[in-house]
Design a protein around this motif. Structure first.
Motif, mmCIF file in Angstrom:
data_model
loop_
_atom_site.group_PDB
_atom_site.id
_atom_site.type_symbol
_atom_site.label_atom_id
_atom_site.label_comp_id
_atom_site.label_asym_id
_atom_site.label_seq_id
_atom_site.Cartn_x
_atom_site.Cartn_y
_atom_site.Cartn_z
ATOM 1 N N UNK A 1 0.830 -1.213 0.000
ATOM 2 C CA UNK A 1 0.000 0.000 0.000
ATOM 3 C C UNK A 1 0.858 1.255 0.000
ATOM 4 N N UNK A 2 2.097 1.145 0.563
ATOM 5 C CA UNK A 2 2.919 2.346 0.669
ATOM 6 C C UNK A 2 3.822 2.563 -0.535
ATOM 7 N N UNK A 3 3.824 1.618 -1.481
ATOM 8 C CA UNK A 3 4.697 1.756 -2.636
ATOM 9 C C UNK A 3 4.322 2.990 -3.461
ATOM 10 N N UNK A 4 5.298 3.719 -4.016
ATOM 11 C CA UNK A 4 4.977 4.872 -4.868
ATOM 12 C C UNK A 4 4.155 4.490 -6.081
ATOM 13 N N UNK A 5 4.336 3.253 -6.546
ATOM 14 C CA UNK A 5 3.574 2.826 -7.722
ATOM 15 C C UNK A 5 2.094 2.710 -7.423
ATOM 16 N N UNK A 6 1.735 2.608 -6.136
ATOM 17 C CA UNK A 6 0.327 2.472 -5.788
ATOM 18 C C UNK A 6 -0.294 3.828 -5.476
ATOM 19 N N UNK A 7 0.405 4.906 -5.789
ATOM 20 C CA UNK A 7 -0.142 6.232 -5.487
ATOM 21 C C UNK A 7 -1.388 6.470 -6.323
#
Lengths: 628, 137
Positions: free
Chosen positions: B119-125
């Motif tokens: 959830x914290x990955x930048x790709x999941x922004x």
């Protein structure tokens, strides 16, 4: 980790020949062994390394997969920790331009403050404005219906000669409007003109009773509190005018704003927020445009007064809501009672029927229609015979027909009470000076007690003016027959010439500038020398003449401005409609704005129209001759 | 960079471990696993599930964003985001150590960590899976 203990193999040379290479390999291996043992000893000497070694050995637990997983996690953490700040592309302002330190230093060194009066506006507009400011009449007395003004000598040839690029560039580079104006005021003479330029159509501003009431209020209250109405700024006369307005319109309540422009511009965002929808007429005035802009709501413009287009748009909005299963949001319909840009009235019954059918709330800006439409001056709602309470938000002005200042909003209790805490102009602006509230009250009382005395002459004068001006032949009258605001627009096909665009130099080929270069050029200081200014003006002109319609409109504006100047000489004061061209949503075509006053006699109105006609004829002849 | 919220979060983790440890029937391994899992669950709910703002200050500009997406004006790899990404990783490593690398607890802890880390990955922004919590404009 086990410290490797590599032992030097014993003499492994094949029996027989001692080789130089094998001796070198042996020496290297000895060296390597020595290196490894010393590093092992060094590591072992670090306090805690034994513990770490034991822990790592214990943690292995014969589970290489898990160790790999944890190592992967560890390296991910390290990589994340070492990443630099970055804005993701998916965020709204994702892409920003990075400037190097050298570029930043360069920009900072070159920066020169911009002059207060910008020198790089559109040269065509700037030249027209300069000419207008240089010749604008200056009032030498009260702005009554017969006003004393100082007329400036008309600058430039009354010939309608189209200016070339060079002439325009010279004007902007060497003459500032202020300087030109100041030199000529002293030389002007005072004349009496018929004032057709004031929205005070009933002449309340110069009514003696009104003036005495204002002086008494000034003596009693001073010039007013510097505070917002909610914070010690409300005075009993404010509450009185609010009550009177509510009773006059037969609605629950009214709220008073100190400035007419910000009344509608603050009432709209008090109710409509981000995520809501506003459907606006595309010829709405600038205050409404700013109001809907700062509300951050979704905007849909419909063609001016075109009810079919409006219905089509409302139906498509409803269909899309159903299709996307949108959650419920607020919908507003914003129209003016009497449009300031055209002078025509909104078809209120159709609007009410549409708003009820599609569940919209109606915001009606009655700035110009309050006090001038309807049998007793109660505005557009009375004109169409509907109760004012059928409009959700009725915004009006005290600065037009009531000749005071400020604005108001009238409606249901809940709507008005909400504005007392949520309307920016009510909460954060100083309250109306009490003497203006008193004069507004008095004007409203006049309207209430003797509407016929005021409105009948007004309507008669409007009729007379329209028929008289129509004889000029060149004007089309887009305004309604009962509107006190009459716009005079040029019917281009009746002219013996065209407002041809100026000769255009081809735009520079380097149009595809990188965003960085264009941003750098934005920051670079405005030119200091006149020559550079000229070149800049010419460059701007070249870039901006992709729009022939705008060019023709600029020429038309010059034509109308010359008519206005000549009319002042002939004894009638009118104005050209002014717009903030760059910010208007759909800038209307140039026009002359005339407010037909009620206090003149029929004969005086006809004389004024005749003077306007003769001024038009003179300018027309000059332009026709110059452009033959 | 020290910040009150960082210190508070670490203190909260301490307290959770303490509270779980006080319950008589919980072993130390279970207490660590529970700490890790409950911390990840609550932080997921607070950072990545709840949408919008409790008070309206900017007319709903961040109405469709989770708290994580709103931090630092949507800029990635800021100190705050680095701390709150590395914290679950650190907690996971601690909990696997203190449960002696037992396979079941490892899987449970790792699953909880995975949910929170992804959830914290930048790709999941601004990405919404299966349309959950999606706010239609």
């Amino acid at each position: 980790m086990n410290t490797p203990t590599s032992s030097m193999p014993a003499n492994t040379m094949p029996t027989g020949t001692p080789d130089a290479t094998t001796a070198a390999i042996e020496a290297a291996l000895v060296h390597f062994n020595h290196l490894v043992t010393t590093t092992g000893d060094a590591v072992a000497s670090i306090p805690g390394s034994q513990l770490l070694g034991k822990y790592i050995r214990n943690s292995y637990q014969n589970d290489p997969a898990r160790v790999v997983l944890e190592l992967f996690l560890f390296f991910f953490a390290v990589q994340y920790l070492l990443s630099k700040r970055a804005r993701p592309a998916s965020s709204p302002d994702g892409k920003s331009i990075e400037l190097s330190q050298r570029e930043v230093d360069e920009l900072v060194d070159e920066w020169v403050p911009e002059p207060l009066v910008p020198g790089d506006a559109d040269p065509l507009v700037l030249a027209t404005d300069a000419a207008q400011l240089a010749t604008i009449p200056v009032f030498a007395g009260p702005t009554a219906v017969k006003a004393k003004v100082k007329l400036m000598p008309v600058a430039g040839a009354l010939g309608g000669v189209p200016a070339t690029h060079a002439e325009l560039a010279t004007v902007t580079a060497t003459t500032t409007p202020a300087a030109a104006a100041m030199t000529t005021i002293a030389q002007a003479k005072v004349v009496t003109v018929t004032n057709l330029a004031t929205a005070d159509v009933f002449g309340f501003a110069n009514d003696d009773t009104n003036k005495n009431l204002a002086i008494q209020a000034l003596r009693k209250y001073g010039v007013g509190a510097c505070n917002p109405p909610g914070f010690y700024g409300t005075i009993d006369v404010h509450m009185q005018i609010e009550r009177e307005l509510a009773e006059f319109l037969q609605v629950d309540q009214a709220i008073l704003y100190a400035q007419g422009f910000s009344a509608v511009g603050s009432a709209i965002p008090a109710f409509s927020k981000r995520g809501d929808l506003i459907v606006v007429d595309d010829a709405c005035n600038f205050a409404i445009q700013k109001g809907v802009q700062i509300s951050r709501s979704k905007l849909v413009f419909f063609k001016h007064n075109d009810m079919h287009d409006l219905e089509h748009k409302l139906a498509s909005i409803e269909a899309e809501d159903k299709r996307l299963k949108r959650p419920l949001y607020r919908k507003f319909l914003v129209v003016e009672g009497l449009y300031a840009n055209h002078g025509d009235i909104a078809p209120l019954p159709t609007l009410l029927e549409l708003k009820n059918r599609y569940k919209f709330r109606l915001i009606l800006d009655e700035t110009l229609s309050f006090g001038t439409l309807g049998a007793t001056g109660r505005g557009l709602t009375e004109h169409f015979g509907v109760p004012a309470s059928s409009v959700d938000l009725l915004v009006g002005s005290l600065g037009h027909a009531l000749a005071s200042a400020g604005g108001f909003c009238a409606g249901a209790n809940a709507a008005i009470e909400h504005q007392r805490l949520s309307a920016s102009a009510y909460v954060y602006s100083a309250a109306l000076p009490p003497m203006l509230a008193v004069t507004a009250s008095h004007a409203l009382a006049q309207l209430r007690t003797r509407p016929g005395d005021l409105l009948d002459p007004l309507r008669g004068n409007i009729r007379a003016f329209r028929t008289a001006v129509a004889h000029a032949g060149v004007f089309e009258l887009p305004s309604d027959a009962i509107s006190p605001l009459q716009h005079l627009r040029v019917a281009r096909d009746t002219l013996p010439f065209t407002f041809a665009p100026l000769k255009v130099e081809p735009a520079p080929a380097a149009d595809e500038i990188s965003p960085k270069a264009s941003m750098l050029s934005l920051f670079k200081s405005s030119a200091t020398s006149a020559q550079q200014q000229q070149a800049a003006a010419a460059a701007v002109l070249r870039r901006k003449t992709a729009d022939p319609e705008a060019e023709m409109a600029a020429e038309e504006a010059r034509f109308l401005q010359e008519i206005v100047q000549e009319a002042a000489v002939q004894g009638v004061l009118v104005v050209r409609a002014q717009y903030n061209v760059e910010q208007e949503h759909k800038c209307p075509r140039p026009s002359i704005k005339v407010f037909v006053p009620a206090l003149l006699s029929r004969k005086e109105v006809e004389n004024a129209a005749k003077a306007l006609r003769s001024a038009t004829g003179k300018v027309l002849a000059a332009w026709a001759k110059a452009r033959k | 960079m020290s910040s009150g919220s960082w210190v508070t979060t670490i203190l909260i983790i301490f307290l959770m471990r303490l509270l779980f440890g006080i319950v008589p029937t919980f072993s130390s391994e279970l207490a660590w696993t529970l700490t890790n899992v409950s911390f990840n669950l609550t932080s997921f709910f607070m950072f990545h599930w709840l949408i919008g703002t409790p008070f309206e200050f900017n007319q709903g500009a961040c109405d469709g964003l989770t708290l994580w997406e709103q931090i630092d004006n949507e800029v990635q790899f800021t100190p705050a985001k680095k701390f709150f990404t590395l914290l679950p990783i650190g907690l996971f490593l601690l909990s696997t150590h203190y449960t002696h690398y037992d396979a079941t607890t490892f899987c449970v802890n790792f699953a909880a960590l995975l949910v929170v880390l992804i959830a914290k990955l930048p790709a999941m922004h601004r990405v919404r899976l299966f349309g959950i919590n999606k706010v239609v404009e």
